[in-house]
Design an enzyme around this catalytic site. Structure first.
Site, PDB file in Angstrom:
ATOM      1  CB  SER A 127     -38.644 -71.718   0.853  1.00 28.85           C
ATOM      2  OG  SER A 127     -38.230 -72.881   1.409  1.00 28.85           O
ATOM      3  CB  SER A 180     -35.951 -74.683   3.399  1.00 28.44           C
ATOM      4  OG  SER A 180     -36.392 -75.649   2.530  1.00 28.44           O
ATOM      5  CE  LYS A 208     -34.521 -79.938  -6.039  1.00 27.02           C
ATOM      6  NZ  LYS A 208     -35.519 -80.726  -5.535  1.00 27.02           N
ATOM      7  CG  ASP A 267     -35.478 -83.507  -2.736  1.00 25.97           C
ATOM      8  OD1 ASP A 267     -35.754 -83.146  -1.384  1.00 25.97           O
ATOM      9  OD2 ASP A 267     -35.120 -83.196  -3.748  1.00 25.97           O
ATOM     10  CB  ALA A 317     -41.522 -87.232 -16.155  1.00 27.06           C
ATOM     11  N   GLY A 318     -40.484 -85.002 -13.402  1.00 28.40           N
ATOM     12  CA  GLY A 318     -39.592 -83.988 -13.003  1.00 28.40           C
ATOM     13  C   GLY A 318     -38.700 -84.326 -11.985  1.00 28.40           C
ATOM     14  NE  ARG A 331     -47.262 -81.053 -18.474  1.00 25.22           N
ATOM     15  CZ  ARG A 331     -47.539 -79.791 -18.099  1.00 25.22           C
ATOM     16  NH1 ARG A 331     -48.797 -79.476 -17.955  1.00 25.22           N
ATOM     17  NH2 ARG A 331     -46.568 -78.939 -17.924  1.00 25.22           N
ATOM     18  CB  ILE A 339     -44.355 -85.278  -2.707  1.00 26.91           C
ATOM     19  CG1 ILE A 339     -44.179 -84.817  -4.262  1.00 26.91           C
ATOM     20  CG2 ILE A 339     -43.779 -86.595  -2.609  1.00 26.91           C
ATOM     21  CD1 ILE A 339     -42.718 -84.653  -5.148  1.00 26.91           C
ATOM     22  N   GLY A 371     -47.059 -84.779   2.298  1.00 25.94           N
ATOM     23  CA  GLY A 371     -45.858 -84.279   1.759  1.00 25.94           C
ATOM     24  C   GLY A 371     -45.155 -83.620   2.769  1.00 25.94           C
TER      25      GLY A 371
HETATM   26  P1  NAP Z   1     -40.884 -80.198 -11.897  1.00 27.21           P
HETATM   27  O1  NAP Z   1     -39.328 -80.745 -12.192  1.00 27.21           O
HETATM   28  O2  NAP Z   1     -41.149 -78.986 -12.576  1.00 27.21           O
HETATM   29  O3  NAP Z   1     -41.690 -81.364 -12.623  1.00 27.21           O
HETATM   30  C1  NAP Z   1     -43.249 -81.396 -12.498  1.00 27.21           C
HETATM   31  C2  NAP Z   1     -43.812 -82.449 -13.332  1.00 27.21           C
HETATM   32  O4  NAP Z   1     -45.272 -82.446 -13.064  1.00 27.21           O
HETATM   33  C3  NAP Z   1     -43.333 -82.521 -14.609  1.00 27.21           C
HETATM   34  O5  NAP Z   1     -43.193 -84.010 -15.154  1.00 27.21           O
HETATM   35  C4  NAP Z   1     -44.476 -81.911 -15.313  1.00 27.21           C
HETATM   36  O6  NAP Z   1     -44.584 -82.356 -16.676  1.00 27.21           O
HETATM   37  C5  NAP Z   1     -45.526 -82.244 -14.385  1.00 27.21           C
HETATM   38  N1  NAP Z   1     -46.889 -81.572 -14.628  1.00 27.21           N
HETATM   39  C6  NAP Z   1     -46.742 -80.169 -14.376  1.00 27.21           C
HETATM   40  N2  NAP Z   1     -48.065 -79.707 -14.440  1.00 27.21           N
HETATM   41  C7  NAP Z   1     -48.876 -80.801 -14.805  1.00 27.21           C
HETATM   42  C8  NAP Z   1     -50.003 -80.697 -15.576  1.00 27.21           C
HETATM   43  N3  NAP Z   1     -50.867 -79.788 -15.593  1.00 27.21           N
HETATM   44  N4  NAP Z   1     -50.495 -82.053 -15.907  1.00 27.21           N
HETATM   45  C9  NAP Z   1     -49.678 -83.090 -15.700  1.00 27.21           C
HETATM   46  N5  NAP Z   1     -48.462 -83.061 -15.368  1.00 27.21           N
HETATM   47  C10 NAP Z   1     -47.925 -82.037 -15.057  1.00 27.21           C
HETATM   48  O7  NAP Z   1     -41.137 -80.071 -10.595  1.00 27.21           O
HETATM   49  P2  NAP Z   1     -40.619 -81.167  -9.287  1.00 27.21           P
HETATM   50  O8  NAP Z   1     -39.593 -80.390  -8.696  1.00 27.21           O
HETATM   51  O9  NAP Z   1     -40.679 -82.591  -9.785  1.00 27.21           O
HETATM   52  O10 NAP Z   1     -41.948 -80.911  -8.348  1.00 27.21           O
HETATM   53  C11 NAP Z   1     -43.125 -81.435  -8.452  1.00 27.21           C
HETATM   54  C12 NAP Z   1     -44.013 -81.127  -7.271  1.00 27.21           C
HETATM   55  O11 NAP Z   1     -43.346 -81.717  -6.016  1.00 27.21           O
HETATM   56  C13 NAP Z   1     -43.916 -79.763  -6.771  1.00 27.21           C
HETATM   57  O12 NAP Z   1     -45.390 -79.389  -6.419  1.00 27.21           O
HETATM   58  C14 NAP Z   1     -43.117 -79.519  -5.380  1.00 27.21           C
HETATM   59  O13 NAP Z   1     -43.646 -78.570  -4.721  1.00 27.21           O
HETATM   60  C15 NAP Z   1     -43.342 -81.182  -4.919  1.00 27.21           C
HETATM   61  N6  NAP Z   1     -42.148 -81.230  -4.284  1.00 27.21           N
HETATM   62  C16 NAP Z   1     -42.401 -81.459  -2.833  1.00 27.21           C
HETATM   63  C17 NAP Z   1     -41.295 -81.847  -2.235  1.00 27.21           C
HETATM   64  C18 NAP Z   1     -41.387 -82.120  -0.637  1.00 27.21           C
HETATM   65  O14 NAP Z   1     -40.485 -81.969   0.033  1.00 27.21           O
HETATM   66  N7  NAP Z   1     -42.561 -82.727  -0.090  1.00 27.21           N
HETATM   67  C19 NAP Z   1     -39.785 -82.105  -2.694  1.00 27.21           C
HETATM   68  C20 NAP Z   1     -39.933 -81.490  -4.128  1.00 27.21           C
HETATM   69  C21 NAP Z   1     -40.936 -81.320  -4.686  1.00 27.21           C
HETATM   70  P3  NAP Z   1     -43.800 -81.702 -17.843  1.00 27.21           P
HETATM   71  O15 NAP Z   1     -42.369 -82.112 -17.915  1.00 27.21           O
HETATM   72  O16 NAP Z   1     -44.495 -81.996 -19.287  1.00 27.21           O
HETATM   73  O17 NAP Z   1     -43.837 -80.242 -17.558  1.00 27.21           O
END
Ligand code: NAP
Length: 283
Positions: free
Chosen positions: A22, A24, A73, A110, A137-138, A161, A225, A248
């Site tokens: 991380s 952070s 979270k 966030d 949608a995460g 997806r 992001i 991001g």
């Molecule tokens: P998460 O809760 O695991 O959600 C990920 C999302 O992406 C889900 O909707 C997942 O679909 C989808 N996904 C994963 N692999 C995929 C693929 N091969 N094709 C299509 N969709 C896919 O993760 P998150 O916390 O939301 O984080 C998502 C991203 O944002 C990460 O890369 C993280 O590093 C980044 N992030 C950045 C910041 C920042 O401060 N810049 C903050 C938070 C997160 P399913 O639900 O079907 O698995």
């Protein structure tokens, strides 16, 4: 769980599983030092089955607060005596403040951090009433949608997806669900595109861009992001088309700034030195 600092030093940290690498600690330890605050920010790998005991240990060890990342979270919300509006609206907690007697207050920085990063990265962009497409949608997508709504964006489409999960998420925020296969069609009428999936992230199985930004109208804004790499394939393709892009690292820095302020009462500066170090680490 010993942060290795004396009793009256500020103890801060991040809990997640797997904790991974991380940025952070770099950010928060920079600010502690800059503001002459004695203390330390550490990372703690806590698996889901140890969440309750792990969090209790941090509170008992005198931590002022901690960040929360995947997969805790939502689960940590049940452990909070109080949730502020940001946590209630997004339905997730990324920041916990430990109060007197160990009472936990959950927040989400966030969404506001994301909105601030857009305002900073795209000054003058007309967000109000601009239709937007969010990919994913995460947990991060929830914050992104809240952040876009706070900027006045209207007509938010969400493509994920997993159809059921995406439909639920969209309904919860009065947004419109789009089938993953139809994301390019939806993008044709959107002024803002945000990738909130890990697609394009270094080390992810699928390194391709989640969408071809050529379908976006001229003048559109594209934000990824994902910050490793800083300029993802999506952003590179958008820049080649002359679209505005936002990386991001801004969200990462702004959410951290709000968390630091909640724990210490000090609003730190995102100085050039810090931004540069974060960008170098993200490469
Ligand atoms: P998460 O809760 O695991 O959600 C990920 C999302 O992406 C889900 O909707 C997942 O679909 C989808 N996904 C994963 N692999 C995929 C693929 N091969 N094709 C299509 N969709 C896919 O993760 P998150 O916390 O939301 O984080 C998502 C991203 O944002 C990460 O890369 C993280 O590093 C980044 N992030 C950045 C910041 C920042 O401060 N810049 C903050 C938070 C997160 P399913 O639900 O079907 O698995």
């Amino acid at each position: 769980m010993n942060a290795g600092v004396s009793q009256d030093a500020i103890k801060l940290g991040l809990i997640g599983h797997p904790a991974g690498h991380s940025l952070s600690p770099l950010i928060h330890n920079h600010w502690l030092e800059r503001h002459g605050l004695r203390g330390r920010y550490d990372v703690f790998d806590i698996p889901p089955e140890e969440l309750i005991s792990g969090v209790a240990r941090l509170a008992a060890d005198g931590f002022s607060g901690f960040n929360v990342t995947i997969p805790h979270k939502r689960a940590v919300m049940d452990m909070c005596a109080d949730l502020d509006e940001s946590a209630r609206v997004t339905g997730a907690v990324n920041t916990v403040c430990v109060g007197p007697g160990g009472a936990l207050r959950g927040m989400n920085t966030d969404a506001a951090g994301f909105a601030q990063s857009l305002a900073e990265g795209a000054p003058g962009f007309g967000f109000e009433d601009a239709p937007a497409l969010v990919l994913g949608a995460g947990g991060a997508a929830r914050a992104v949608i809240c952040g876009l709504q706070s900027l006045g964006v209207r007509g938010i489409f969400v493509a994920g997806r997993s159809a059921e999960k995406t439909k639920d998420l969209a309904a919860g925020f009065a947004a419109q669900h789009v089938a993953w296969e139809d994301r390019h069609l939806a993008a044709e009428s959107c002024a803002v595109l945000v990738n909130a999936t890990p697609l394009g992230m270094k080390g992810h199985a699928d390194a391709d861009a989640p969408l071809d930004p050529a379908v976006l109208p001229p003048g559109a804004l594209v934000c990824d992001i994902v910050y490793r790499p800083l300029r993802t394939k999506l952003l590179e393709a958008a820049a080649r088309r002359g679209l505005r892009i936002v990386t991001g690292d801004g969200m990462l820095l702004h959410q951290a700034r709000l968390s630091f302020a909640a724990w210490t009462g000090t609003f730190p500066e995102i100085d050039k030195d810090l931004r540069q170090r974060v960008r170098e680490e993200a490469q």
